[in-house]
Motif scaffolding. Sequence first.
Motif, PDB file in Angstrom:
ATOM      1  N   UNK A 254     -52.639   1.157 -37.247  1.00 53.59           N
ATOM      2  CA  UNK A 254     -52.806   1.178 -36.143  1.00 53.59           C
ATOM      3  C   UNK A 254     -53.366   2.154 -35.529  1.00 53.59           C
ATOM      4  N   UNK A 255     -52.702   3.390 -35.862  1.00 53.13           N
ATOM      5  CA  UNK A 255     -53.038   4.480 -35.050  1.00 53.13           C
ATOM      6  C   UNK A 255     -54.338   5.284 -35.126  1.00 53.13           C
ATOM      7  N   UNK A 256     -55.791   4.292 -36.586  1.00 54.57           N
ATOM      8  CA  UNK A 256     -56.857   4.358 -36.359  1.00 54.57           C
ATOM      9  C   UNK A 256     -57.299   3.493 -35.617  1.00 54.57           C
ATOM     10  N   UNK A 257     -56.924   2.337 -34.773  1.00 56.29           N
ATOM     11  CA  UNK A 257     -57.844   1.471 -33.690  1.00 56.29           C
ATOM     12  C   UNK A 257     -57.364   2.548 -33.001  1.00 56.29           C
ATOM     13  N   UNK A 258     -56.221   2.371 -31.875  1.00 54.67           N
ATOM     14  CA  UNK A 258     -55.844   3.375 -31.384  1.00 54.67           C
ATOM     15  C   UNK A 258     -56.674   3.980 -30.827  1.00 54.67           C
ATOM     16  N   UNK A 259     -57.629   4.750 -31.588  1.00 58.03           N
ATOM     17  CA  UNK A 259     -58.606   5.962 -31.417  1.00 58.03           C
ATOM     18  C   UNK A 259     -59.645   5.596 -31.159  1.00 58.03           C
ATOM     19  N   UNK A 260     -60.258   4.560 -31.597  1.00 64.36           N
ATOM     20  CA  UNK A 260     -61.212   3.931 -31.573  1.00 64.36           C
ATOM     21  C   UNK A 260     -61.312   3.332 -30.354  1.00 64.36           C
ATOM     22  N   UNK A 261     -60.031   2.647 -29.554  1.00 65.27           N
ATOM     23  CA  UNK A 261     -60.985   0.815 -28.668  1.00 65.27           C
ATOM     24  C   UNK A 261     -59.638   1.115 -27.591  1.00 65.27           C
ATOM     25  N   UNK A 262     -60.329   0.808 -26.243  1.00 66.78           N
ATOM     26  CA  UNK A 262     -59.673   0.779 -25.018  1.00 66.78           C
ATOM     27  C   UNK A 262     -58.352   0.655 -25.711  1.00 66.78           C
ATOM     28  N   UNK A 263     -57.134   0.814 -24.597  1.00 66.87           N
ATOM     29  CA  UNK A 263     -56.114  -0.109 -25.182  1.00 66.87           C
ATOM     30  C   UNK A 263     -55.867  -1.549 -24.503  1.00 66.87           C
ATOM     31  N   UNK A 264     -56.615  -1.869 -23.750  1.00 61.89           N
ATOM     32  CA  UNK A 264     -56.254  -3.023 -23.115  1.00 61.89           C
ATOM     33  C   UNK A 264     -57.138  -3.933 -24.547  1.00 61.89           C
ATOM     34  N   UNK A 265     -57.499  -3.142 -24.999  1.00 65.36           N
ATOM     35  CA  UNK A 265     -58.249  -3.786 -26.194  1.00 65.36           C
ATOM     36  C   UNK A 265     -56.981  -3.784 -27.655  1.00 65.36           C
ATOM     37  N   UNK A 266     -57.171  -2.845 -27.751  1.00 66.62           N
ATOM     38  CA  UNK A 266     -56.171  -2.854 -29.162  1.00 66.62           C
ATOM     39  C   UNK A 266     -54.757  -3.780 -28.886  1.00 66.62           C
ATOM     40  N   UNK A 267     -54.963  -3.692 -27.700  1.00 65.59           N
ATOM     41  CA  UNK A 267     -53.456  -4.639 -27.507  1.00 65.59           C
ATOM     42  C   UNK A 267     -53.240  -5.704 -27.988  1.00 65.59           C
ATOM     43  N   UNK A 268     -54.322  -6.562 -27.945  1.00 66.23           N
ATOM     44  CA  UNK A 268     -54.764  -8.041 -27.621  1.00 66.23           C
ATOM     45  C   UNK A 268     -54.471  -8.053 -29.041  1.00 66.23           C
ATOM     46  N   UNK A 269     -55.713  -7.222 -30.334  1.00 64.54           N
ATOM     47  CA  UNK A 269     -55.183  -7.483 -31.503  1.00 64.54           C
ATOM     48  C   UNK A 269     -54.338  -7.533 -31.899  1.00 64.54           C
ATOM     49  N   UNK A 270     -53.211  -6.771 -31.524  1.00 67.10           N
ATOM     50  CA  UNK A 270     -51.570  -7.993 -32.211  1.00 67.10           C
ATOM     51  C   UNK A 270     -51.753  -9.022 -32.481  1.00 67.10           C
ATOM     52  N   UNK A 271     -52.386  -9.828 -31.760  1.00 62.02           N
ATOM     53  CA  UNK A 271     -52.405 -11.293 -32.136  1.00 62.02           C
ATOM     54  C   UNK A 271     -52.486 -11.134 -34.064  1.00 62.02           C
ATOM     55  N   UNK A 272     -53.428 -10.221 -34.547  1.00 55.32           N
ATOM     56  CA  UNK A 272     -53.432 -10.451 -35.763  1.00 55.32           C
ATOM     57  C   UNK A 272     -51.746 -10.294 -36.651  1.00 55.32           C
ATOM     58  N   UNK A 273     -51.446  -9.858 -36.356  1.00 58.37           N
ATOM     59  CA  UNK A 273     -49.500  -9.819 -36.689  1.00 58.37           C
ATOM     60  C   UNK A 273     -49.536 -10.856 -36.552  1.00 58.37           C
ATOM     61  N   UNK A 274     -49.457 -11.905 -34.858  1.00 61.92           N
ATOM     62  CA  UNK A 274     -48.913 -13.216 -35.130  1.00 61.92           C
ATOM     63  C   UNK A 274     -49.275 -14.130 -35.754  1.00 61.92           C
ATOM     64  N   UNK A 275     -50.770 -13.903 -36.050  1.00 61.49           N
ATOM     65  CA  UNK A 275     -51.094 -15.236 -37.250  1.00 61.49           C
ATOM     66  C   UNK A 275     -51.218 -15.078 -38.212  1.00 61.49           C
ATOM     67  N   UNK A 276     -51.234 -13.611 -38.965  1.00 63.60           N
ATOM     68  CA  UNK A 276     -50.501 -13.166 -40.174  1.00 63.60           C
ATOM     69  C   UNK A 276     -48.839 -13.540 -40.520  1.00 63.60           C
ATOM     70  N   UNK A 277     -47.846 -13.537 -39.176  1.00 66.86           N
ATOM     71  CA  UNK A 277     -46.577 -13.143 -39.457  1.00 66.86           C
ATOM     72  C   UNK A 277     -46.560 -15.002 -39.733  1.00 66.86           C
TER      73      UNK A 277
END
Length: 329
Positions: A254-277
């Motif tokens: 997550x830290x690697x993603x946060x350094x590479x992407x705008x926060x508004x984009x990386x925030x939406x990618x938390x949806x991967x956690x939802x799908x995995x769960x």
Amino acid sequence: MFKGILYALIAGLMWGLVFVGPLLVPEYPAALQSVGRYVAFGLIALPLAWLDRKALRQLTRSDWLEAAKLALVGNLLYYLFLASAIQRAGAPVPTMIIGTLPVVIAISANLRNAGRDGRLPWLRLVPSLLLIAAGIACVNQAELGALRHDADADLGRYAWGAWLAFGGVVCWTWYPLRNADWLRAHPGRRPRTWATAQGLVTLPMALLGYALLWLIMGVRHEPFAMPFGPRPAVFIGLMLAIGLFASWLGTLCWNEASQRLPTAIVGQLIVFETLAALSYAFLLRGQAPGALSLLGVASLVCGVLWAVRIKPVPVERKLAEPATVTDQL
């Protein structure tokens, strides 16, 4: 962008594991699962800290204080809310409430961090947010429909679990915004070092919490067998697995993603956690999701794919007008 999305995907796959942990040891109190997980995380961080000791020495006192705040809110409090919610409402309902995080974080980041990351145009962002919200609503409706047909379902218990899940949403709206602040302000620091630092500061807090919980349970004469409960091998193994994969590896990615992407984009990618769960929960149930749940998952995926194609627009800053003589006086 591609590497950032890939790191966020791996983080989501790792974090999805925490939603099934409470279901595997339902007889263990949620508080014990929370402190146990982060004691394991802290112990795993110790040898990693030795390997990364040079970089850790470069962290200032304010950096360690920030790591402690992030660990307390994003680790201990968040997992306490989540484990309590899952034990009361099962996995899917809290999962989908936590699944509102992509929408909440995206809106918060777009309002809060536009000057740093650029603003995602609202007209282009709205379809993504609507698709994600529709997906969450579909899966919630499917789960609530199943509850209504269950004669033994305790709706009050499920409602309490839902409110606890909202507490988790508050914690994890705050955490990624503050975590991204530090990472974007320190582009020369390794995300691995920051993940290890959070593990180190989590350890004393988790040990203190473990000791206090043990003391409180002893004073109340609760029949639970401390320190490791009725199935010590299962509990210890589960905590170590979650501590390694969900806590350290998930935080690192997550830290690697946060350094590479705008926060508004990386925030939406938390949806991967939802799908995995959700995937793990249905596998644990031994049943396939229904049509409405599948429609919700498809909406979530489409919403994320739409979001990652949006490019941030730099915010124009007004140039300061030269001060007049009167202003200077």
